[in-house]
Design an enzyme around this catalytic site. Structure first.
Site, PDB file in Angstrom:
ATOM      1  N   ASP A  25       0.851  -1.177   0.000  1.00  0.00           N
ATOM      2  CA  ASP A  25       0.000   0.000   0.000  1.00  0.00           C
ATOM      3  C   ASP A  25       0.893   1.235   0.000  1.00  0.00           C
ATOM      4  O   ASP A  25       1.616   1.480   0.964  1.00  0.00           O
ATOM      5  CB  ASP A  25      -0.895  -0.037   1.252  1.00  0.00           C
ATOM      6  CG  ASP A  25      -1.968   1.044   1.216  1.00  0.00           C
ATOM      7  OD1 ASP A  25      -1.796   2.031   0.463  1.00  0.00           O
ATOM      8  OD2 ASP A  25      -2.965   0.908   1.948  1.00  0.00           O
ATOM      9  N   TYR A  30      -1.136   9.924  -3.911  1.00  0.00           N
ATOM     10  CA  TYR A  30      -1.171  11.112  -4.767  1.00  0.00           C
ATOM     11  C   TYR A  30      -0.140  12.144  -4.323  1.00  0.00           C
ATOM     12  O   TYR A  30       0.556  12.748  -5.152  1.00  0.00           O
ATOM     13  CB  TYR A  30      -2.568  11.765  -4.757  1.00  0.00           C
ATOM     14  CG  TYR A  30      -3.643  10.986  -5.472  1.00  0.00           C
ATOM     15  CD1 TYR A  30      -3.413   9.722  -6.001  1.00  0.00           C
ATOM     16  CD2 TYR A  30      -4.917  11.535  -5.638  1.00  0.00           C
ATOM     17  CE1 TYR A  30      -4.412   9.021  -6.653  1.00  0.00           C
ATOM     18  CE2 TYR A  30      -5.928  10.843  -6.302  1.00  0.00           C
ATOM     19  CZ  TYR A  30      -5.661   9.588  -6.795  1.00  0.00           C
ATOM     20  OH  TYR A  30      -6.655   8.910  -7.439  1.00  0.00           O
ATOM     21  N   ARG A  62       0.273  16.196   7.919  1.00  0.00           N
ATOM     22  CA  ARG A  62      -0.468  15.467   8.947  1.00  0.00           C
ATOM     23  C   ARG A  62      -0.030  15.860  10.344  1.00  0.00           C
ATOM     24  O   ARG A  62      -0.778  15.723  11.304  1.00  0.00           O
ATOM     25  CB  ARG A  62      -0.304  13.955   8.750  1.00  0.00           C
ATOM     26  CG  ARG A  62      -1.073  13.516   7.516  1.00  0.00           C
ATOM     27  CD  ARG A  62      -1.121  12.030   7.313  1.00  0.00           C
ATOM     28  NE  ARG A  62      -1.456  11.789   5.904  1.00  0.00           N
ATOM     29  CZ  ARG A  62      -1.902  10.642   5.424  1.00  0.00           C
ATOM     30  NH1 ARG A  62      -2.075   9.629   6.223  1.00  0.00           N
ATOM     31  NH2 ARG A  62      -2.177  10.524   4.141  1.00  0.00           N
ATOM     32  N   ASP A 117      -3.257   2.458  -5.731  1.00  0.00           N
ATOM     33  CA  ASP A 117      -2.120   2.483  -4.803  1.00  0.00           C
ATOM     34  C   ASP A 117      -1.920   1.190  -4.015  1.00  0.00           C
ATOM     35  O   ASP A 117      -1.070   1.128  -3.150  1.00  0.00           O
ATOM     36  CB  ASP A 117      -2.268   3.658  -3.833  1.00  0.00           C
ATOM     37  CG  ASP A 117      -3.481   3.496  -2.945  1.00  0.00           C
ATOM     38  OD1 ASP A 117      -4.421   2.788  -3.355  1.00  0.00           O
ATOM     39  OD2 ASP A 117      -3.490   4.061  -1.849  1.00  0.00           O
ATOM     40  N   GLU A 118      -2.700   0.171  -4.301  1.00  0.00           N
ATOM     41  CA  GLU A 118      -2.550  -1.076  -3.559  1.00  0.00           C
ATOM     42  C   GLU A 118      -2.345  -2.264  -4.497  1.00  0.00           C
ATOM     43  O   GLU A 118      -2.883  -2.282  -5.599  1.00  0.00           O
ATOM     44  CB  GLU A 118      -3.793  -1.342  -2.701  1.00  0.00           C
ATOM     45  CG  GLU A 118      -3.984  -0.375  -1.553  1.00  0.00           C
ATOM     46  CD  GLU A 118      -5.248  -0.686  -0.760  1.00  0.00           C
ATOM     47  OE1 GLU A 118      -5.529  -1.875  -0.545  1.00  0.00           O
ATOM     48  OE2 GLU A 118      -5.936   0.268  -0.375  1.00  0.00           O
TER      49      GLU A 118
END
Length: 620
Positions: A25, A30, A62, A117-118
């Site tokens: 993952d 992005y 974050r 994305d995985e």
DNA sequence: AGTTATTGAG
DNA sequence: CTCAATA
């Protein structure tokens, strides 16, 4: 490879430990791609914006408390210095996603893509080979181990999962070195557990799960909703049965569950709740449908419908050309206004289309293909909506399905020209804009706005059929030393710079050349001519079902189809013009002119692996 | 057997 | 919103 991994013979299918699955993952995908495009952003708080939504952000952001799926305004308040980049054109993300999948395919052909994305990779085979050829004893786990390691399983899974963790580590190393992408990985003996354990250490870390840790992992999930396979609907039903925790699901009797969800679902959920999952890693090929839809506040006029569909169709044609295959059917989807059910009450109709529409007409470009398709679309629309009464739509969609492969050799001159000519015809039509909006990583937080501009999104063609490398007998040494020859130069060259959204891109990345038929050499003209003649016969044989029964509700009747009352064998041998004529006259209900003959099914049951060979054989 | 509807995931 | 898998 003489080892057999026939899980279907296991009685404890789903809870056996004999596979090794890696789930990968990419971290804030992005945002990572954007930082690769512009490394200055790496140290700054960065958010990727679609519409008014922050779909993801880097880890610097974050730290300010910014989270994905926030409103842009909220995020800005939290972090005034937040840099925003638009993430509506998915091109670069898709490109990177394809590269990632390609890289992973060096480890095993069993790579299944989940979103952009995985990836799941079944590395059972590679693990077995490694264990066999690598006598060195010490098995160390790379990265984290989830939970308990005291109790051991004696089936050999400990060694296998250890090697799996080393493979996962090598995968992440190569993804970082060759593509610059950091990922999390989860290693376990099935897909469910690999995915769940993957997210226990983020970002840029990996975690391995042994049987001893399974129970803890499952019980640590907050609620049933966090099980892949349980969405909002099922979780509501479970809620109504008083089930919200995993433990409750584990303990409930099967009967009431069956009552509410049906046997298959009930049994599957029970198994999932204890960490058992028999889902196989299925290599993702090309999509089975390619479509676009557009949501809006209201449409009440037929002319508006037509306009919308025309725009959708134009953009769809580009995707189709990029895909390279020929569709056998077209579908129209509609959502009627309904303020009671916020959920999608949709209706759709589909019909077959002649593949001849997608072939190059030498000399005369297929200018009418668009109109023909638009006509079909409107016919389908009229099957859903009676325009003699007022109507109010909130969504329109158009999709192509029932694909079959173009039949000339992949590198052949013809396939190249076909592609090219189609592109030109599309470009001639009008100038186009490629634009996509995607609500990723967000559980559909209501497009409160109007005009939710249609999304351009389709699975990448990293698929199995392109078969980039047959990967001949990988040994541990092979994957450990890694093949670092590839990519860096390659990806530098076509570096995803400022691709304008209106720019047309072929999947191959090749430039679009002008083709003037008359200037081609005689030999090539001949080859092209010949393949044009042979194309429709083959493709019709493969792609068009007879569908002669008039009783099957709404289907057939009008629109293009292979004339059902013509012997397909005969039909196939006819020249293209005649075939076209037959189909058209049949379509216009001029059916009397056709000879009645037997009609056999043209399509095999499962269009799964669409190898032409397979189709031909199964046609008997 | 083929279409259409629903659900879930991203 | 796009796509797959079922029902």
């Amino acid at each position: 490879m003489e080892d057999d991994f026939d899980h279907t013979l296991d009685s404890n299918y789903g809870s056996s430990h004999d596979k090794v699955i890696v789930h990968l993952d990419a971290d804030c995908f992005y945002a990572q791609v954007e930082m690769l495009k512009n490394p200055e952003l790496r140290t700054l708080p960065l958010g990727v914006q679609q519409k008014n939504l922050l779909v993801t952000c880097n880890y610097v952001a974050r730290q300010c408390g910014v989270k994905k799926c926030m409103l842009v305004s909220d995020a800005k308040r939290l972090c005034p210095s937040l840099i925003l980049v638009k993430g509506e054109d998915l091109y670069d993300y898709r490109q990177m996603s394809t590269k990632m999948t390609l890289l992973l395919q060096k480890f095993s052909p069993l790579v299944e893509k989940l979103g952009l994305d995985e990836n799941f990779v079944d590395v059972t085979q590679l693990v077995a080979e490694t264990l066999k050829s690598d006598f060195a004893g010490g098995r160390n786990v790379e990265g984290h181990v989830y939970g308990d390691t005291t109790s051991m399983c004696d089936c050999g899974c400990y060694e296998r999962l250890c090697v799996g963790s080393q493979i996962a580590s090598e995968m992440r190393k190569q993804l970082k070195e060759e593509l610059g992408v950091t990922c999390c990985a989860g290693v376990a003996y099935n897909k469910l557990l690999a995915k769940l354990v993957c997210s226990t250490h983020k970002p840029n870390q990996q975690t391995t799960l042994f049987p001893a840790g399974v129970s803890a992992l499952m019980l640590n999930l907050n609620n049933v909703r966090s099980l892949p396979g349980i969405g909002h609907r099922t979780s509501e039903i479970l809620q109504s049965l008083g089930i919200s925790s995993i433990e409750q699901l584990q303990n409930i009797n099967l009967e009431p569950l069956e009552q509410a969800l049906g046997r298959t679902m009930a049994e599957r959920l029970k198994k999932l709740s204890v960490g058992a999952d028999d889902m196989v890693v299925k290599p993702s090929g090309k999509p089975q449908s390619i479509g676009l839809e557009d949501g809006f506040r209201k449409i009440t006029l037929e002319s508006e419908v037509k306009d919308k569909c025309e725009v959708l169709l134009q953009r769809l044609m580009i995707l189709l050309v990029e895909d390279g295959r020929i569709p056998g059917a077209i579908r129209v989807t509609v959502r009627k206004y309904d303020n009671s059910s916020r959920y999608s009450h949709r209706e759709s109709r589909q019909c077959n289309i002649p593949s001849s529409l997608f072939l190059p007409k030498v000399g005369t470009l297929p200018s009418n293909a668009h109109d023909k398709l638009l006509t079909s679309i409107m016919k389908l629309f009229h099957k859903i909506i009676d325009i003699s009464k007022p109507f109010h739509l909130t969504l329109l969609g158009v999709a192509f399905t029932k694909f079959h492969e173009r039949n000339t050799g992949k590198g052949s001159i013809t396939s190249f020209l076909v592609k090219d000519i189609s592109v030109q015809s599309v470009m001639n039509f009008q100038n186009i804009s490629l634009h996509g909006v995607e609500a990723m990583e967000c559980s559909s937080s209501k497009n409160a706005g109007k005009q939710s501009g249609s999304t351009l999104n389709y699975a990448d063609k990293s698929g199995s059929e392109s078969e980039p490398e047959p990967s001949p007998k990988k040994t541990r040494a092979d994957f450990c030393r890694g093949s670092r020859k590839r990519s860096l130069t390659e990806s530098d060259k076509d570096s995803p710079n400022k691709h304008r959204s209106s720019e047309l891109r072929l999947s191959t990345g090749e430039p679009i050349n002008e083709v003037d038929f008359s200037k081609l050499s005689d030999g090539i003209q001949e080859e092209l001519m010949e393949s044009c003649m042979s194309l429709p016969s083959l493709t019709d044989k493969l792609g068009i079902s007879d569908n002669s029964s008039p009783n099957t509700s709404m289907s057939s009747e009008d629109n293009f189809q292979c004339p059902s009352n013509v012997d397909p064998t005969v039909f196939r041998e006819l020249p293209q013009e005649l075939q076209l004529e037959l189909m058209e006259s049949w379509q216009t209900k001029d059916r009397e002119t056709l000879k009645v003959a037997n009609s056999s099914k043209c399509l095999p049951g499962k269009p799964k692996q669409n190898s032409i060979l397979k189709y031909v054989i199964s046609k008997k």
